[in-house]
Design a protein around this motif. Structure first.
Motif, PDB file in Angstrom:
ATOM      1  N   LEU A  76      47.610  42.168  50.866  1.00 29.85           N
ATOM      2  CA  LEU A  76      46.666  41.195  50.285  1.00 29.85           C
ATOM      3  C   LEU A  76      45.290  41.816  50.094  1.00 29.85           C
ATOM      4  CD1 LEU A  76      46.268  38.320  49.282  1.00 29.85           C
ATOM      5  CD2 LEU A  76      45.636  37.675  51.598  1.00 29.85           C
ATOM      6  N   LYS A  77      44.941  42.739  50.960  1.00 28.04           N
ATOM      7  CA  LYS A  77      43.637  43.402  50.850  1.00 28.04           C
ATOM      8  C   LYS A  77      43.522  44.198  49.544  1.00 28.04           C
ATOM      9  CE  LYS A  77      40.706  46.585  53.427  1.00 28.04           C
ATOM     10  NZ  LYS A  77      40.588  47.390  54.634  1.00 28.04           N
ATOM     11  N   THR A  78      44.640  44.696  49.047  1.00 28.34           N
ATOM     12  CA  THR A  78      44.611  45.545  47.850  1.00 28.34           C
ATOM     13  C   THR A  78      44.365  44.770  46.556  1.00 28.34           C
ATOM     14  OG1 THR A  78      47.005  45.409  47.500  1.00 28.34           O
ATOM     15  CG2 THR A  78      46.183  47.182  48.927  1.00 28.34           C
ATOM     16  N   VAL A  79      44.529  43.461  46.565  1.00 26.77           N
ATOM     17  CA  VAL A  79      44.357  42.705  45.319  1.00 26.77           C
ATOM     18  C   VAL A  79      42.897  42.369  45.035  1.00 26.77           C
ATOM     19  CG1 VAL A  79      46.658  41.722  45.500  1.00 26.77           C
ATOM     20  CG2 VAL A  79      44.721  40.402  46.310  1.00 26.77           C
ATOM     21  N   PHE A  80      42.029  42.507  46.028  1.00 26.00           N
ATOM     22  CA  PHE A  80      40.634  42.140  45.841  1.00 26.00           C
ATOM     23  C   PHE A  80      39.789  43.329  45.388  1.00 26.00           C
ATOM     24  CE2 PHE A  80      42.075  38.892  48.845  1.00 26.00           C
ATOM     25  CZ  PHE A  80      41.678  37.765  48.149  1.00 26.00           C
ATOM     26  N   ASN A  81      38.733  43.012  44.630  1.00 26.11           N
ATOM     27  CA  ASN A  81      37.693  43.956  44.199  1.00 26.11           C
ATOM     28  C   ASN A  81      38.214  45.107  43.343  1.00 26.11           C
ATOM     29  OD1 ASN A  81      35.845  42.373  45.533  1.00 26.11           O
ATOM     30  ND2 ASN A  81      35.753  43.676  47.329  1.00 26.11           N
ATOM     31  N   HIS A  82      39.312  44.907  42.643  1.00 27.05           N
ATOM     32  CA  HIS A  82      39.800  45.902  41.694  1.00 27.05           C
ATOM     33  C   HIS A  82      39.854  45.260  40.315  1.00 27.05           C
ATOM     34  CE1 HIS A  82      40.867  48.882  44.697  1.00 27.05           C
ATOM     35  NE2 HIS A  82      41.419  47.911  45.410  1.00 27.05           N
ATOM     36  N   CYS A  83      39.325  45.960  39.338  1.00 33.23           N
ATOM     37  CA  CYS A  83      39.243  45.424  37.983  1.00 33.23           C
ATOM     38  C   CYS A  83      40.547  45.696  37.234  1.00 33.23           C
ATOM     39  CB  CYS A  83      38.068  46.077  37.265  1.00 33.23           C
ATOM     40  SG  CYS A  83      37.549  45.199  35.805  1.00 33.23           S
ATOM     41  N   TYR A  84      41.169  44.636  36.743  1.00 33.13           N
ATOM     42  CA  TYR A  84      42.373  44.728  35.918  1.00 33.13           C
ATOM     43  C   TYR A  84      42.141  43.881  34.669  1.00 33.13           C
ATOM     44  CZ  TYR A  84      44.345  45.925  40.481  1.00 33.13           C
ATOM     45  OH  TYR A  84      44.583  46.476  41.711  1.00 33.13           O
ATOM     46  N   ALA A  85      42.238  44.502  33.499  1.00 35.24           N
ATOM     47  CA  ALA A  85      42.088  43.793  32.226  1.00 35.24           C
ATOM     48  C   ALA A  85      40.780  42.987  32.183  1.00 35.24           C
ATOM     49  CB  ALA A  85      43.288  42.897  31.954  1.00 35.24           C
ATOM     50  N   ASN A  86      39.696  43.588  32.632  1.00 39.38           N
ATOM     51  CA  ASN A  86      38.344  43.019  32.614  1.00 39.38           C
ATOM     52  C   ASN A  86      38.147  41.818  33.538  1.00 39.38           C
ATOM     53  OD1 ASN A  86      37.517  44.947  30.759  1.00 39.38           O
ATOM     54  ND2 ASN A  86      38.179  43.675  29.032  1.00 39.38           N
ATOM     55  N   PHE A  87      39.023  41.633  34.507  1.00 41.92           N
ATOM     56  CA  PHE A  87      38.865  40.580  35.503  1.00 41.92           C
ATOM     57  C   PHE A  87      39.165  41.159  36.881  1.00 41.92           C
ATOM     58  CE2 PHE A  87      39.872  38.142  31.698  1.00 41.92           C
ATOM     59  CZ  PHE A  87      38.902  37.157  31.731  1.00 41.92           C
ATOM     60  N   LYS A  88      38.642  40.483  37.905  1.00 44.24           N
ATOM     61  CA  LYS A  88      38.980  40.866  39.266  1.00 44.24           C
ATOM     62  C   LYS A  88      38.891  39.660  40.183  1.00 44.24           C
ATOM     63  CE  LYS A  88      34.437  42.567  40.711  1.00 44.24           C
ATOM     64  NZ  LYS A  88      33.713  43.704  41.280  1.00 44.24           N
ATOM     65  N   LEU A  89      39.667  39.710  41.253  1.00 47.17           N
ATOM     66  CA  LEU A  89      39.592  38.705  42.298  1.00 47.17           C
ATOM     67  C   LEU A  89      38.537  39.157  43.300  1.00 47.17           C
ATOM     68  CD1 LEU A  89      43.273  37.813  43.275  1.00 47.17           C
ATOM     69  CD2 LEU A  89      41.587  36.308  42.279  1.00 47.17           C
ATOM     70  N   ILE A  90      37.666  38.267  43.678  1.00 44.34           N
ATOM     71  CA  ILE A  90      36.677  38.588  44.699  1.00 44.34           C
ATOM     72  C   ILE A  90      36.786  37.578  45.832  1.00 44.34           C
ATOM     73  CG2 ILE A  90      35.073  39.804  43.188  1.00 44.34           C
ATOM     74  CD1 ILE A  90      33.399  37.283  43.065  1.00 44.34           C
ATOM     75  N   LEU A  91      36.399  38.030  47.002  1.00 40.04           N
ATOM     76  CA  LEU A  91      36.453  37.217  48.205  1.00 40.04           C
ATOM     77  C   LEU A  91      35.037  36.919  48.661  1.00 40.04           C
ATOM     78  CD1 LEU A  91      38.400  36.063  50.390  1.00 40.04           C
ATOM     79  CD2 LEU A  91      38.143  38.220  51.596  1.00 40.04           C
ATOM     80  N   PHE A  92      34.807  35.661  49.024  1.00 37.69           N
ATOM     81  CA  PHE A  92      33.492  35.226  49.480  1.00 37.69           C
ATOM     82  C   PHE A  92      33.517  34.904  50.966  1.00 37.69           C
ATOM     83  CE2 PHE A  92      33.203  34.333  44.961  1.00 37.69           C
ATOM     84  CZ  PHE A  92      31.927  34.750  44.664  1.00 37.69           C
TER      85      PHE A  92
END
Length: 183
Positions: A76-92
């Motif tokens: 799950l840690k790998t899905v955050f803060n990486h840009c894919y197709a000009n979008f990314k998931l971020i955690l707050f």
């Protein structure tokens, strides 16, 4: 946006598969070697190889069940803060009484616990729905004698991968700490 979710899911799926299977192979191989040594380390021949392979297969399925849970958390840690197709998931962060929530740049596993619980429950619900749909379709289109003769860890893993794709879409709506942003 659908391209973002597809790329995110593909990378997550590959990493999850590699990590869980690799750890399960290591665990099953270790267990097989321990059983072989405990049984006297008899000279190897075709019968011994066949027996060791059966032991390996037996323990692989059991250990894979455990390593899959561990891998779900670790990946799950790998899905955050990486840009894919000009979008990314971020955690707050969770907002305090006097402050706003802020983006977490360096995500640690401690930051993921609450998000992982919500995501894991979402995965369980999605897998459950798939199992119900599969059961209904098996009853309608098959003459299967037993109820869940087709169900094993491998089918569950396939359902989990399918549910993972849809869970990423729902996660940012269900969890307030996760947002999809342009990058």
């Amino acid at each position: 946006m659908s391209r973002f979710y597809l790329i995110l899911w593909l990378k997550w799926m590959l990493w999850l598969t590699f990590l869980s299977v690799f750890l399960a192979i290591l665990g099953a191989a270790f267990t097989t070697v321990v059983v072989y040594i405990k049984q006297g380390a008899v000279p190897l021949n075709n019968e011994v190889y066949a027996a060791l392979f059966e032991i390996f297969k037996f323990w692989f399925a059991i250990i894979w069940s455990v390593t899959l849970l561990l891998s779900l958390f670790l990946t799950l840690k790998t899905v955050f803060n990486h840009c894919y197709a000009n979008f990314k998931l971020i955690l707050f962060t969770c907002p305090d009484k006097n402050s706003q929530s802020q983006q977490i740049e360096q995500i640690g596993y401690g930051d993921l616990v609450k998000v992982w619980r919500k995501w894991f429950m979402l995965l369980m619900w999605l897998v459950g729905v798939q199992m119900i749909l599969a059961f209904i379709s098996m009853k309608l289109f098959s003459n299967a004698a037993t109820l869940f003769d087709w169900f094993n860890i491998y089918v569950l893993y396939l359902f989990l991968l399918i549910a993972g794709y849809f869970s990423f879409m729902i996660l940012s709506v269900k969890c307030k700490k996760v947002k999809v942003v342009k990058c």
